[in-house]
Write a protein that holds these residues in place. Sequence first.
Motif, PDB file in Angstrom:
ATOM      1  N   ALA A   5       0.838  -1.195   0.000  1.00 51.94           N
ATOM      2  CA  ALA A   5       0.000   0.000   0.000  1.00 51.94           C
ATOM      3  C   ALA A   5       0.871   1.243   0.000  1.00 51.94           C
ATOM      4  N   ILE A   6       0.348   2.297  -0.609  1.00 50.44           N
ATOM      5  CA  ILE A   6       0.994   3.599  -0.453  1.00 50.44           C
ATOM      6  C   ILE A   6       0.095   4.434   0.448  1.00 50.44           C
ATOM      7  N   LEU A   7       0.624   4.772   1.607  1.00 47.57           N
ATOM      8  CA  LEU A   7      -0.151   5.520   2.589  1.00 47.57           C
ATOM      9  C   LEU A   7       0.309   6.974   2.531  1.00 47.57           C
ATOM     10  N   GLY A   8      -0.487   7.798   1.869  1.00 43.94           N
ATOM     11  CA  GLY A   8      -0.019   9.144   1.553  1.00 43.94           C
ATOM     12  C   GLY A   8      -0.663  10.256   2.354  1.00 43.94           C
ATOM     13  N   ARG A  44      -0.184  11.391   5.321  1.00 43.08           N
ATOM     14  CA  ARG A  44       0.719  12.228   6.122  1.00 43.08           C
ATOM     15  C   ARG A  44       1.204  13.453   5.371  1.00 43.08           C
ATOM     16  N   VAL A  45       1.257  13.345   4.027  1.00 44.91           N
ATOM     17  CA  VAL A  45       1.733  14.463   3.216  1.00 44.91           C
ATOM     18  C   VAL A  45       0.933  15.725   3.547  1.00 44.91           C
ATOM     19  N   VAL A  64       4.012   1.581   2.342  1.00 50.84           N
ATOM     20  CA  VAL A  64       4.872   2.746   2.220  1.00 50.84           C
ATOM     21  C   VAL A  64       4.190   3.950   2.868  1.00 50.84           C
ATOM     22  N   VAL A  65       4.769   4.452   3.934  1.00 49.47           N
ATOM     23  CA  VAL A  65       4.264   5.695   4.523  1.00 49.47           C
ATOM     24  C   VAL A  65       4.987   6.823   3.801  1.00 49.47           C
ATOM     25  N   TYR A  66       4.255   7.476   2.912  1.00 45.52           N
ATOM     26  CA  TYR A  66       4.857   8.428   1.990  1.00 45.52           C
ATOM     27  C   TYR A  66       4.837   9.829   2.592  1.00 45.52           C
ATOM     28  N   LEU A  67       6.018  10.409   2.794  1.00 38.99           N
ATOM     29  CA  LEU A  67       6.074  11.754   3.368  1.00 38.99           C
ATOM     30  C   LEU A  67       6.238  12.837   2.315  1.00 38.99           C
ATOM     31  N   GLY A  68       6.844  12.479   1.174  1.00 40.05           N
ATOM     32  CA  GLY A  68       6.996  13.456   0.109  1.00 40.05           C
ATOM     33  C   GLY A  68       8.236  14.322   0.259  1.00 40.05           C
TER      34      GLY A  68
END
Lengths: 317, 137
Positions: free
Chosen positions: A97-100, A102-103, B39-43
Amino acid sequence: MASEDSTLISLVEKASEGDRRSVGRLLTLVERGGDSAEQVAEATHTLSGKSHVIGITGAPGAGKSTLTACLARDLAVSEYKPAVLAVDPSSPLTGGAILGDRVRMEEASEAGAFIRSMATRGHAGGLALAVPGMVRVFDAFGFNPIIIETVGVGQVEVDVASAADTVVVVVTSGWGDAVQANKAGLLEIADLFVVNKADRPGASDARRDLELMIDLSQLTGQAVRRPEIVMTTATEGEGLDEFKKAIFEHKELLFEGEQISIRRSKRWKAEVRSRLDYLLSEVATESIENLEEEKGSSPGSVARKIAKNLLKKDELR
Amino acid sequence: MNKKENAPIRIVLAKLGLDGHDRGLKVVARMLRDAGMEVVYLGLRQTTEMVVTAVEQEDADAVGISMHNAGHLTLAPRIVKALEDAGLDVPVVVGGIVPESDLEAMAEAGVAGVLGPGSSAEDVATCVREAVAARGE
Ligand SMILES: Nc1nc2c(ncn2[C@@H]2O[C@H](COP(=O)(O)OP(=O)(O)O)[C@@H](O)[C@H]2O)c(=O)[nH]1
Ligand SMILES: [Mg+2]
């Protein structure tokens, strides 16, 4: 096992002292399920029940994360200690999964909100088991309110959000979005609607659609009043004050009367139900694993025979 | 309280520094997802503190950082140290253009793996898996 117990006790101890890393570990244990999850549930159960739980759901891209971030940040800089549980779907093909989310929640995080991302993970009912337990961890260690963000598409995700004390359904400006939300069954669960992206044309159309649909629908047992509709532009923080006010008004209404205990006992029962379903399905899986085909016996009769035997036994831990 | 074998690896993915593209980072995110990881994506434009906070709250098993200007010799060791200082025992994998001659320094600084621009999806996934497995022992 003894060392596992002591690890758990020290995690709970440290979490009560405000150690966020221990909270993070406990959330993982609950998310993974199994014996450790049960132990965490036992350890946190009596400590919980104080926090206000807010569910935020709606179509992908509606602005749920942006809105959640605004709210959490605003609460974190005033006297609250908010936590966010942001749920995103796992890929059914790879399980990854991509958990986005938080951005969009950087500022909320910097302001002190605890943010945890979570994937739905394939297993049936897993989310329904894990989310209440994770909310309980936050609750036990003083996080309040607790905001659950889920995509309002899958049934389980909708159920998870609708088990909150205050359920927010987010739609966007323009024609048709509210209709989609209605089709997805989101209308019945809403305590509060947000029409987000009010900077775009059609905000008043969306509002009117919602009003009409609320008029037409029977208010369900869950609703304590006609759901309010708030307009926001989450990217600008516009409408945030009204949004916050509506949430707190709903909360007060709930906590004033009997509503909160009715809702929570319903939630409690639903949780017992999903745990029971899970336990039973595990035993069922085990008992058919080594089953040999009995020619001449109907599947139904075999199932009844197994069930009868199981009910006599003390199989469940 | 060991990690259960069937739980997916959770990795925090971030780009440090000031440069503005996240195309590469998104490609890596997809590679890792397709390898079954969460994937914990922070950018973009992440600071050391933001990465540490995310690892703590997300209880991540690994950190992947990408950097494109020549900051790797300062930024990567800083992340490794910040995680250590916070008591977080997670491997750091670095992606970006790192000259051969710097590889040893990176390893000495505690960086668990370096992935160059030509790395395949398999390279990336294997590197992360091995880094996580090495910590688990
Ligand atoms: N124009 C406009 N865009 C918004 C607004 N709120 C969110 N967005 C954008 O919509 C996209 C999806 O937002 P996100 O919060 O991730 O939606 P989610 O999938 O519901 O969590 C992002 O690009 C946001 O910047 C808004 O009020 N107005
Ligand atoms: Mg979102």
